[in-house]
Write an enzyme that holds these catalytic residues in place. Structure first.
Site, short mmCIF file in Angstrom:
data_model
loop_
_atom_site.label_atom_id
_atom_site.label_comp_id
_atom_site.label_asym_id
_atom_site.label_seq_id
_atom_site.Cartn_x
_atom_site.Cartn_y
_atom_site.Cartn_z
N LYS A 197 0.83 -1.19 0.00
CA LYS A 197 0.00 0.00 0.00
C LYS A 197 0.88 1.26 0.00
CE LYS A 197 -3.51 1.69 3.18
NZ LYS A 197 -4.29 1.35 4.36
N GLU A 203 10.72 -4.72 4.19
CA GLU A 203 10.78 -6.12 3.75
C GLU A 203 10.41 -6.24 2.28
OE1 GLU A 203 9.22 -4.98 6.45
OE2 GLU A 203 9.23 -6.45 8.09
N GLY A 255 -4.70 -2.60 5.56
CA GLY A 255 -3.92 -3.71 4.99
C GLY A 255 -4.57 -5.06 5.25
N ARG A 256 -4.99 -5.31 6.48
CA ARG A 256 -5.54 -6.64 6.82
C ARG A 256 -6.95 -6.84 6.30
NH1 ARG A 256 -4.42 -3.36 10.95
NH2 ARG A 256 -6.03 -2.69 12.42
N GLU A 341 -3.97 -7.64 15.26
CA GLU A 341 -3.59 -6.28 14.87
C GLU A 341 -4.79 -5.34 15.06
OE1 GLU A 341 -0.30 -5.72 11.82
OE2 GLU A 341 -1.96 -4.85 10.73
N HIS A 372 -2.40 -34.38 16.65
CA HIS A 372 -1.19 -35.13 16.98
C HIS A 372 -0.08 -34.20 17.45
CE1 HIS A 372 -2.98 -38.80 15.35
NE2 HIS A 372 -3.59 -37.95 14.54
N LYS A 501 9.64 -1.29 13.96
CA LYS A 501 10.11 -0.90 12.62
C LYS A 501 11.13 0.22 12.73
CE LYS A 501 5.79 -1.56 10.00
NZ LYS A 501 4.81 -0.83 9.18
O1 F6P Z 1 2.29 -4.72 9.90
C1 F6P Z 1 1.85 -3.40 9.72
C2 F6P Z 1 1.32 -3.14 8.35
O2 F6P Z 1 1.09 -1.79 8.23
C3 F6P Z 1 0.07 -3.94 8.05
O3 F6P Z 1 -1.07 -3.40 8.56
C4 F6P Z 1 0.13 -4.02 6.57
O4 F6P Z 1 -0.71 -5.01 6.14
C5 F6P Z 1 1.60 -4.30 6.36
O5 F6P Z 1 2.24 -3.53 7.35
C6 F6P Z 1 2.15 -4.01 4.98
O6 F6P Z 1 2.10 -2.65 4.62
P1 F6P Z 1 2.26 -2.19 3.11
O7 F6P Z 1 1.14 -2.78 2.33
O8 F6P Z 1 2.22 -0.70 3.12
O9 F6P Z 1 3.58 -2.70 2.60
#
Ligand code: F6P
Length: 537
Positions: A197, A203, A255-256, A341, A372, A501
């Site tokens: 987003k 990452e 995001g979620r 979250e 199991h 972060k």
């Molecule tokens: O983990 C925090 C967060 O902001 C989530 O809510 C989101 O899904 C994720 O990081 C990834 O963010 P982005 O889509 O901006 O890379």
């Protein structure tokens, strides 16, 4: 005396009453403590919730203003107050219903993006969009959190509907993830989707760079095989991605909650736009049910009330999600983000301390595998773990129907065993039947006692179709919403992930040896020094 107090008193007063006794007292309990809607049956009769508890829980939801808050969410009000945003992921799956945000109908833009996604997905599936080496054989989605968990889970869940290229998911900044994913892929026929987003997540951008380098070794113009799912069009442009392959979404899609829109592109490519629309339609049916059904028959409301009863009232800090559906293997991970979250907050909407515990720790694995592994603790451990079973009446493998029957039998057997337990007398009789006597019999019997009255719910659905998956996810989304409203917190921000972060950024130079790490604690500096020493061999 508040409703919370009444609930706590009632829970204490009935704590020693076996759940089985409730069935003796109320022969119609199985039906009365179940609700059916949208093709789902939700059975919460194997919990300690009785009629007075249910009445109090429903009163709690009413007093918390769930109905008004729900109306505010669906109508585009800025209910994510700490970020000043609307919460409208529901609009992504109901493209024909106009919704105003800040006085503007947002649905025409949503429809246009959805149509562009469908065109692109079809082009990829039919080879009109190709890589340098020909038709796309593999799609690599690079994202993390909400930009990974939803599509990764859904692509696996809907495997029987796959008729497009293979989909792979890279999320972890650990280079092992991208390395192992790319092994065996052909850069000339791979489409890379950078799902972020913000287009700044460390990452995701680090992995995107790694994939671009990998592709650059064989492909003249890697950017031509990249697409982006992002609202940050300036950054996607700077990355060299053609705006025709950039699919954006607004800040009112968290995001979620984003699998329903552009973040679902990999799923759309895998199963096709028509099946993707069935997924959206299943969620929209659940939305309508959530808006219209009376609370006592409202599936998301009931799931939430069961959750509040177990966590905040009875004090059970965790809940296990146990899909007896191998293709839902990633559902617990998906729900961990959705629930933890969203409702892992210690401050109420108004900034005061939360009056009750935040949402539960959510965990789980598919059955029968979990049986199991950790079910031992669920049956005989000293803590109670409320369990949520999910099961389909039929599978997708008619030639393996007998295995599905075994799966169902195991699922029902577990919830029955959790409720029924085994008394000391029953255990003694078992040992006596094995010719044990005296102290030996007594000792062995005690190990075979199951306390029973361990609560569980069961969500039954006909089969894991795109509609059913959409319904399950929307059901859980709204459940989290209702729990959040009852707890009085904001389910739609996530400040708790920021601090780590920020600190990771300040640690990178310490690990590289370019900063002494002024202000860092001694433990962190000690670990960093050891890591540097080990890495230097
Ligand atoms: O983990 C925090 C967060 O902001 C989530 O809510 C989101 O899904 C994720 O990081 C990834 O963010 P982005 O889509 O901006 O890379």
């Amino acid at each position: 005396m508040t409703i919370w107090d009444d609930l706590s008193r009632h829970a204490k007063a009935t704590a020693d009453r076996p759940i089985l006794q409730l069935f003796d007292e109320h022969p119609d309990r199985a039906r009365d403590f179940s609700a059916e809607a949208c093709g789902f049956l939700f059975d919460y009769s194997k919990t300690a919730i009785d009629a007075p508890a249910r009445a109090l829980l429903l009163a709690l939801a009413e007093a918390a203003g769930v109905a008004a808050r729900r109306e505010a969410m669906f109508s585009g009000a800025l209910i994510n107050e700490t970020e000043g945003r609307a919460v409208l992921h529901t609009a992504l799956r109901n493209l024909d219903r106009p919704v105003q945000v800040n006085g503007q109908d947002v649905t025409p833009a949503l429809r246009a993006t959805h149509a562009r996604m469908a065109r692109f997905a079809t082009d990829v599936r039919q080879g009109r969009f190709a890589g340098q080496g020909g038709a796309i054989t593999d799609v690599v989605n690079i994202g993390i959190g909400g930009s990974d968990l939803g599509p990764a889970m859904a692509v696996q869940a809907l495997a029987p509907y796959h008729d497009g290229p293979r989909c792979h998911f890279v999320s972890n900044v650990d280079g092992a993830h991208v390395h192992d994913t790319l092994k065996g892929l052909n850069p000339e026929t791979t489409l890379v989707i950078v799902a972020s987003k913000t287009f700044t997540t460390v990452e995701t951008m680090t992995n995107a760079d790694a994939v671009r380098r990998w592709m650059g070794g064989r492909v003249a113009n890697p950017a031509a095989q990249f697409a982006a799912l992002s609202s940050a069009t300036d950054r996607t442009a700077a990355y060299g991605i053609d705006p025709a392959r950039v699919f954006g979404f607004d800040d009112w899609v968290g995001g979620r909650y984003s699998v329903w829109g552009p973040i679902g592109l990999s799923l759309m490519i895998a199963i096709g736009p028509a099946a993707f629309d069935r997924f959206l339609a299943g969620a929209a049916v659940m939305d309508a049910h959530f808006c219209d059904a009376p609370p006592a028959q409202n599936l998301p409301v009931l799931l939430a009330l069961v959750g509040i009863w177990h966590n905040q009232i009875c004090g059970h800090a965790t809940r296990a999600v146990l899909p007896y559906d191998q293709r839902l293997a990633r559902l617990p991970a998906y729900l961990q983000q959705l629930e933890m979250e969203s409702n892992g907050k210690r401050v109420a909407m108004d900034g005061s301390d939360l009056a009750h515990h935040s949402g539960p720790v959510v965990w789980g694995e598919p059955g029968t595998n979990g049986q199991h592994a950790f079910y031992q603790l669920i049956h005989q451990g000293t803590r109670v773990v409320p369990c949520e079973f999910l099961i389909a009446a039929t599978g997708h493998e008619p030639d393996l129907a007998h295995q599905h029957s075994l799966l169902i039998a195991n699922c029902l057997a577990q919830s029955e065993a959790l409720m029924r337990g085994r008394s000391l007398d029953e255990a003694r009789a078992l040992m006596a039947a094995r010719s044990l006597t005296g102290a030996d019999l007594e000792r062995q019997a005690r190990h075979r006692v199951f306390p029973g009255s361990r609560p569980s719910t069961t969500l039954l659905y006909p089969r894991l179709t795109p509609e059913v998956l959409g319904g399950i996810l929307a059901l859980y989304e709204h459940r989290v919403f209702v729990e959040g409203v009852i707890l009085g917190l904001n389910s739609f921000d996530q400040w708790g992930v920021e601090l780590g972060k920020e600190l990771a950024l300040t640690l990178a130079p310490v690990l590289a040896g370019t900063s002494a790490g002024a202000g860092k604690d001694a433990s962190t500096l000690h670990l960093a020094a050891r890591i540097r020493a080990l890495a230097q061999g």
